[in-house]
Design an enzyme around this catalytic site. Structure first.
Site, PDB file in Angstrom:
ATOM      1  N   PRO A 186       5.893  -1.929   2.268  1.00 43.06           N
ATOM      2  CA  PRO A 186       5.172  -2.165   0.697  1.00 43.06           C
ATOM      3  C   PRO A 186       5.639  -1.186  -0.131  1.00 43.06           C
ATOM      4  O   PRO A 186       5.437   0.009  -0.006  1.00 43.06           O
ATOM      5  CB  PRO A 186       3.719  -2.441   1.341  1.00 43.06           C
ATOM      6  CG  PRO A 186       3.481  -2.708   2.576  1.00 43.06           C
ATOM      7  CD  PRO A 186       4.846  -2.137   3.127  1.00 43.06           C
ATOM      8  N   CYS A 187       6.060  -1.675  -1.191  1.00 38.48           N
ATOM      9  CA  CYS A 187       6.608  -0.899  -2.367  1.00 38.48           C
ATOM     10  C   CYS A 187       5.822  -0.529  -3.531  1.00 38.48           C
ATOM     11  O   CYS A 187       5.822   0.454  -4.312  1.00 38.48           O
ATOM     12  CB  CYS A 187       8.164  -1.231  -2.904  1.00 38.48           C
ATOM     13  SG  CYS A 187       8.039  -2.717  -3.672  1.00 38.48           S
TER      14      CYS A 187
END
Length: 361
Positions: A94-95
């Site tokens: 997850p960015c």
């Protein structure tokens, strides 16, 4: 096209080299798979996805429709022995916590530590190759002790005996019709005494321009768009092709934007509501798909790009299907497309790994 049945006799050929099928097809574990942009690029390059996982319901629907089964459980609940054996692990953990457009919560956000789950699986399965992808904001995120997270990731992989290479890439340098900067981390098991060399940028071409991308035959699916908000709809008609919010007359700006216009220097001259021209390469398509923050306004029509148009900017092929039955589906599709790794960029990396690693062991 059935991406599970691609010919694997010849992966790719150019003027200087031929990359042929390895004796055993490389097996891929994909973590935080999203809707499958990274996976699709590796499939197109001839790899076999033996396991995929993502917790997002919209992403799962798209992945199953186009690429096959995906484990929908929270990765924190999956034991090591439930993951299959693999040759390569790919992950776009997850960015959002690292995004320069987001809250910059970094490792204070629980999602910021999910890369540790990747390390757990790597330690358990010992893939020959590891590929991580993330936003460029990860390069400056700091741990609570002040050290850089990217250095921690490098050191963690090196402690697991991998040779690690990290580079910031612009997707448009590799055929993607979008200026999209992303960090790639490629690590080879050190026992093979190899280090990955990132490919040189390619020459940009006319097919990457906005005008070429939005020239879509009528029969192609997913040509529906998410309506603009009333406020945006009132301002967008004032923006010329190739322009931005600076084209909007002052009296038509909402109070917040008037405040910024009054002191542009203080607010670092933001370029809201960018409307890229047909001769330009588009800017980054984001998961939020908000016209204020990304170039998602059609060059000559007063609307957002359609689902298919944003998919094309991300280099998804026209037969890769998304969902658009209801308004919630439409919003969800903008999100999963904006979060995806461009498949064309993923394939470039996958091809290079085939040539640099599997063709030479």
């Amino acid at each position: 096209m059935n991406y599970n049945q691609l010919s694997m006799d010849l992966f790719f050929e150019d003027k200087t080299r031929i990359v042929r099928k390895p004796q055993n097809t490389p097996r891929v574990i994909s973590l935080f798979s999203g809707c499958g942009g990274l996976d699709l690029g590796f499939k197109q390059s001839g790899y076999k996805i033996v396991y995929a996982n993502d917790f997002d319901k919209d992403a799962q629907r798209v992945y199953r429709e186009n690429l096959g089964e995906i484990d929908d459980r929270d990765i924190l609940t999956i034991d090591n022995d439930e993951f299959p054996e693999c040759d390569i692990l790919i992950a776009g953990f997850p960015c959002q916590p690292f995004s320069t457009a987001g809250s910059r919560l970094g490792v204070d956000d629980e999602r910021g530590n999910l890369y540790l789950e990747c390390l757990r699986v790597i330690n358990a399965k010992r893939p020959k190759v590891v590929v991580f992808e993330n936003v460029r904001g990860i390069l400056s995120v700091k741990n609570q002790d002040g050290s850089k997270l990217i250095d921690t990731i490098r050191e963690s992989l090196e402690e697991l005996n991998y040779n690690v290479e990290i580079k910031l890439l612009n997707a448009s340098d590799y055929g993607v019709p979008q200026n999209r900067y992303r960090v790639f981390i490629v690590a080879f098991d050190s026992k093979y005494d190899k280090r990955f060399v990132f490919p040189s940028p390619m020459r940009k071409n006319e097919s990457q321009t906005v005008g070429a991308v939005i020239n879509i035959p009528e029969e192609v699916p997913n040509q529906v768009s998410w309506d603009l908000s009333p406020q945006s709809a009132s301002m967008v008609p004032f923006i010329t092709e190739g322009g931005s919010w600076k084209d909007i007359p002052y009296e038509h700006l909402p109070k917040r934007l008037k405040k910024i216009r009054d002191n542009m220097k203080k607010y670092r001259s933001p370029n809201f509501y960018r409307r890229f021209a047909r001769h330009e390469i588009n800017g980054t398509i984001t998961a939020s798909a908000q016209p204020e923050n990304c170039g998602i306004i059609h060059p000559i029509e007063n609307r957002r790009y359609t689902i298919r148009e944003v998919a094309r900017f991300q280099s998804f092929p026209d037969d890769f299907i998304f969902f658009d039955d209801t308004s919630s589906d439409i919003v969800g599709m903008y999100k999963v497309i904006g979060n995806a790794v461009p498949p064309k960029l993923a394939k470039v990396i996958a091809d290079e790994i085939l040539y640099q690693f599997w063709n030479h062991i």
